[in-house]
Motif scaffolding. Sequence first.
Motif, PDB file in Angstrom:
ATOM      1  N   THR A 156     -11.572  12.304 -16.221  1.00  0.00           N
ATOM      2  CA  THR A 156     -11.963  13.389 -15.224  1.00  0.00           C
ATOM      3  C   THR A 156     -13.288  12.877 -14.515  1.00  0.00           C
ATOM      4  O   THR A 156     -13.887  13.546 -13.596  1.00  0.00           O
ATOM      5  CB  THR A 156     -11.907  14.739 -15.644  1.00  0.00           C
ATOM      6  N   THR A 157     -14.116  12.065 -15.374  1.00  0.00           N
ATOM      7  CA  THR A 157     -15.521  11.637 -14.541  1.00  0.00           C
ATOM      8  C   THR A 157     -15.462  10.516 -13.751  1.00  0.00           C
ATOM      9  O   THR A 157     -16.419  10.447 -13.284  1.00  0.00           O
ATOM     10  CB  THR A 157     -16.227  11.267 -15.851  1.00  0.00           C
ATOM     11  N   LEU A 158     -14.133  10.144 -13.548  1.00  0.00           N
ATOM     12  CA  LEU A 158     -14.258   8.923 -12.639  1.00  0.00           C
ATOM     13  C   LEU A 158     -14.238   9.287 -11.151  1.00  0.00           C
ATOM     14  O   LEU A 158     -14.142  10.588 -10.698  1.00  0.00           O
ATOM     15  CB  LEU A 158     -12.813   8.460 -12.931  1.00  0.00           C
ATOM     16  N   GLU A 159     -15.131   8.353 -10.356  1.00  0.00           N
ATOM     17  CA  GLU A 159     -15.253   8.358  -9.019  1.00  0.00           C
ATOM     18  C   GLU A 159     -14.194   7.407  -8.274  1.00  0.00           C
ATOM     19  O   GLU A 159     -14.410   6.262  -8.733  1.00  0.00           O
ATOM     20  CB  GLU A 159     -16.739   8.327  -8.714  1.00  0.00           C
ATOM     21  N   VAL A 160     -13.623   7.665  -7.384  1.00  0.00           N
ATOM     22  CA  VAL A 160     -12.554   6.742  -6.704  1.00  0.00           C
ATOM     23  C   VAL A 160     -12.790   6.829  -5.161  1.00  0.00           C
ATOM     24  O   VAL A 160     -13.044   7.705  -4.424  1.00  0.00           O
ATOM     25  CB  VAL A 160     -11.152   7.250  -6.974  1.00  0.00           C
ATOM     26  N   LEU A 161     -12.712   5.529  -4.814  1.00  0.00           N
ATOM     27  CA  LEU A 161     -12.738   5.257  -3.221  1.00  0.00           C
ATOM     28  C   LEU A 161     -11.396   4.350  -3.017  1.00  0.00           C
ATOM     29  O   LEU A 161     -11.309   3.215  -3.520  1.00  0.00           O
ATOM     30  CB  LEU A 161     -14.062   4.323  -2.887  1.00  0.00           C
ATOM     31  N   ASN A 162     -10.550   4.930  -2.349  1.00  0.00           N
ATOM     32  CA  ASN A 162      -9.126   4.367  -1.872  1.00  0.00           C
ATOM     33  C   ASN A 162      -9.265   3.994  -0.298  1.00  0.00           C
ATOM     34  O   ASN A 162      -9.507   4.724   0.519  1.00  0.00           O
ATOM     35  CB  ASN A 162      -8.245   5.438  -2.188  1.00  0.00           C
ATOM     36  N   ILE A 163      -9.344   2.683  -0.124  1.00  0.00           N
ATOM     37  CA  ILE A 163      -9.270   1.949   1.216  1.00  0.00           C
ATOM     38  C   ILE A 163      -7.931   1.473   1.456  1.00  0.00           C
ATOM     39  O   ILE A 163      -7.120   0.923   0.834  1.00  0.00           O
ATOM     40  CB  ILE A 163     -10.157   0.893   1.181  1.00  0.00           C
ATOM     41  N   ALA A 164      -7.742   2.066   3.023  1.00  0.00           N
ATOM     42  CA  ALA A 164      -6.193   1.480   3.289  1.00  0.00           C
ATOM     43  C   ALA A 164      -6.445   0.799   4.639  1.00  0.00           C
ATOM     44  O   ALA A 164      -7.446   0.992   5.271  1.00  0.00           O
ATOM     45  CB  ALA A 164      -5.386   2.548   3.579  1.00  0.00           C
ATOM     46  N   GLY A 165      -5.430  -0.138   5.373  1.00  0.00           N
ATOM     47  CA  GLY A 165      -5.490  -0.506   6.424  1.00  0.00           C
ATOM     48  C   GLY A 165      -4.405  -0.265   7.370  1.00  0.00           C
ATOM     49  O   GLY A 165      -3.322  -0.005   6.863  1.00  0.00           O
ATOM     50  N   ASP A 166      -4.851  -0.143   8.776  1.00  0.00           N
ATOM     51  CA  ASP A 166      -3.593   0.055   9.724  1.00  0.00           C
ATOM     52  C   ASP A 166      -3.992  -0.727  11.093  1.00  0.00           C
ATOM     53  O   ASP A 166      -4.892  -0.706  11.541  1.00  0.00           O
ATOM     54  CB  ASP A 166      -3.528   1.646  10.106  1.00  0.00           C
ATOM     55  N   VAL A 167      -3.148  -1.913  11.020  1.00  0.00           N
ATOM     56  CA  VAL A 167      -3.130  -2.808  12.218  1.00  0.00           C
ATOM     57  C   VAL A 167      -2.994  -2.053  13.663  1.00  0.00           C
ATOM     58  O   VAL A 167      -3.237  -3.082  14.693  1.00  0.00           O
ATOM     59  CB  VAL A 167      -2.700  -4.033  11.809  1.00  0.00           C
ATOM     60  N   GLU A 168      -2.339  -1.138  13.533  1.00  0.00           N
ATOM     61  CA  GLU A 168      -2.159  -0.272  14.789  1.00  0.00           C
ATOM     62  C   GLU A 168      -1.178  -0.927  15.559  1.00  0.00           C
ATOM     63  O   GLU A 168      -1.183  -1.253  17.068  1.00  0.00           O
ATOM     64  CB  GLU A 168      -3.374  -0.024  15.841  1.00  0.00           C
ATOM     65  N   ASP A 169      -0.008  -1.485  15.144  1.00  0.00           N
ATOM     66  CA  ASP A 169       1.139  -2.102  15.691  1.00  0.00           C
ATOM     67  C   ASP A 169       2.415  -1.201  15.743  1.00  0.00           C
ATOM     68  O   ASP A 169       3.401  -1.828  16.060  1.00  0.00           O
ATOM     69  CB  ASP A 169       1.354  -3.321  14.914  1.00  0.00           C
ATOM     70  N   GLY A 170       2.074   0.014  15.288  1.00  0.00           N
ATOM     71  CA  GLY A 170       3.298   1.079  15.146  1.00  0.00           C
ATOM     72  C   GLY A 170       3.938   1.151  13.892  1.00  0.00           C
ATOM     73  O   GLY A 170       4.434   2.146  13.602  1.00  0.00           O
ATOM     74  N   THR A 171       3.367   0.388  13.000  1.00  0.00           N
ATOM     75  CA  THR A 171       3.993   0.590  11.745  1.00  0.00           C
ATOM     76  C   THR A 171       3.262   1.208  10.753  1.00  0.00           C
ATOM     77  O   THR A 171       3.739   1.510   9.376  1.00  0.00           O
ATOM     78  CB  THR A 171       4.317  -0.731  10.964  1.00  0.00           C
ATOM     79  N   LYS A 172       2.187   1.811  11.149  1.00  0.00           N
ATOM     80  CA  LYS A 172       1.239   2.544  10.144  1.00  0.00           C
ATOM     81  C   LYS A 172       1.089   1.881   8.901  1.00  0.00           C
ATOM     82  O   LYS A 172       1.429   2.463   7.865  1.00  0.00           O
ATOM     83  CB  LYS A 172       1.798   3.836  10.146  1.00  0.00           C
ATOM     84  N   SER A 173       0.838   0.610   8.982  1.00  0.00           N
ATOM     85  CA  SER A 173       0.569  -0.314   7.679  1.00  0.00           C
ATOM     86  C   SER A 173      -0.498  -1.476   7.909  1.00  0.00           C
ATOM     87  O   SER A 173      -1.046  -1.562   9.169  1.00  0.00           O
ATOM     88  CB  SER A 173       1.810  -0.979   7.413  1.00  0.00           C
ATOM     89  N   ASP A 174      -0.807  -2.193   7.027  1.00  0.00           N
ATOM     90  CA  ASP A 174      -1.630  -3.206   7.155  1.00  0.00           C
ATOM     91  C   ASP A 174      -0.850  -4.456   7.119  1.00  0.00           C
ATOM     92  O   ASP A 174      -1.196  -5.785   6.902  1.00  0.00           O
ATOM     93  CB  ASP A 174      -2.673  -3.370   5.872  1.00  0.00           C
ATOM     94  N   THR A 175       0.366  -4.387   7.476  1.00  0.00           N
ATOM     95  CA  THR A 175       1.423  -5.278   7.730  1.00  0.00           C
ATOM     96  C   THR A 175       2.097  -5.585   6.159  1.00  0.00           C
ATOM     97  O   THR A 175       3.068  -6.108   6.048  1.00  0.00           O
ATOM     98  CB  THR A 175       1.164  -6.812   8.394  1.00  0.00           C
ATOM     99  N   SER A 176       1.454  -5.191   5.211  1.00  0.00           N
ATOM    100  CA  SER A 176       2.036  -5.315   3.685  1.00  0.00           C
ATOM    101  C   SER A 176       2.353  -4.026   2.963  1.00  0.00           C
ATOM    102  O   SER A 176       3.223  -4.121   2.226  1.00  0.00           O
ATOM    103  CB  SER A 176       1.257  -6.373   2.797  1.00  0.00           C
ATOM    104  N   VAL A 177       1.596  -3.296   3.060  1.00  0.00           N
ATOM    105  CA  VAL A 177       1.257  -1.878   2.672  1.00  0.00           C
ATOM    106  C   VAL A 177       1.288  -0.723   3.729  1.00  0.00           C
ATOM    107  O   VAL A 177       0.381  -0.915   4.504  1.00  0.00           O
ATOM    108  CB  VAL A 177       0.148  -1.820   1.495  1.00  0.00           C
TER     109      VAL A 177
END
Length: 295
Positions: A223-244
Motif C-alpha cells: 500500500t506504500t507503492l507510488e504508481v505512474l501509468n502512461i498510455a498512448g493514443d496516436v489519434e487515428d480513431g482507434t483510441k490506442s497506441d496501435t498495439s495497446v
Amino acid sequence: MKKILTAIAVIALFFVGFGFIFGTHDAAKEDTKKTAEVKKTAAVNDSEKVKTIDVPTLFLHGYSGTKNSMGHMMDRLASNGDATRSLVVSVTPEGAVNVSGDWDKFAKNPLIQVLFEDNKSSLTNQTVWLQNVMLKLKSEYHIPSVNVVGHSMGGVDWTGYLEEVGNKPDFPTVKKFVAIGSPFNGLEIGKDGKTAYDLTETGPATQTERFANFMTNKKVIPTTLEVLNIAGDVEDGTKSDTSVSLASALSGKFIFDQVASYKELTFTGKQAQHSKLHENKDVDAAVNDFLWPSS
C-alpha cells in the motif's frame, strides 16, 4: 625635578606595558575567534560532502524487447545528469541471473537494466525471473529498495511480481512503479475505438483472465507503492497506441486503487505510438519528474 621626571617615566612605562598586555590578549582572543570560525566552516563543508544513497531504478523491456528497448531512455536520463547508468542484469531461459557492470551505491540515481534472454516467454516465467533478479540484488548487492519501470509486457511483469512478492523481507522494497503502454486487460483494439473491454466507472466491461487474476491478488501489492501509468493514443480513431488500447492500459487504475498514490498520463500524436513511447522525450520528462522530483 629629577624625581618628577623619573616618576613620569615610570608611569609612562606602566601604561605602555599595560596596553601591550591587553593588546596582546585582544589579538589572541581575535585569533581564537577566527580559528573557531574556520573550524566551523570546515565542519559545514564536511557535512555537505557526506554522500547520500539514492534508490536505484530497474528498467524492463516488453515482449520481444532488447537492450535498445529501454536502453535509449536510460541513456537520455543519464545524459542530463539526473541519473547514472549502472548494472545490466541478464536472465537466461533457465532463470539464472548474470550481472555485468560496476555497482556504486553512492552513484546518483543508479539505473539498472534487466534483460530476458527469452524475451517472448510467459508472464509466469518472467515473474519468477524477476524474483531471481531481486533476490540477487538484495542478498549480494545489499540493495534495500528500488523503483521499477516497465514498457508494455514489462509493466505487466512488474505487476505480476508485485502481487507475488508483496512485502516479503527477502526482496527489495519497491518504492515507485512506472508502467508505459502496458496491456493490463488484453490487446484488443477496435477500428472505431470501441471494444468489449472498454472501461466503465467500476472497471472494464469485460475482463481477460489475466486482469481478473490481477484484481483477485491486488491486495498483496504494498500500500506504500507510488504508481505512474502512461498510455498512448496516436489519434487515428482507434483510441490506442496501435498495439495497446487506452482502455487496456488505463485499466491499471482498478488494480492499483489501494496504493499510496496513482497517477495516469496519456500522450497523444505520432510520438505516442507503442514503440515510440520509450523514445518520447516528453515521456522521459514525466518519468524523470515522477522518480526524482527534487532533481
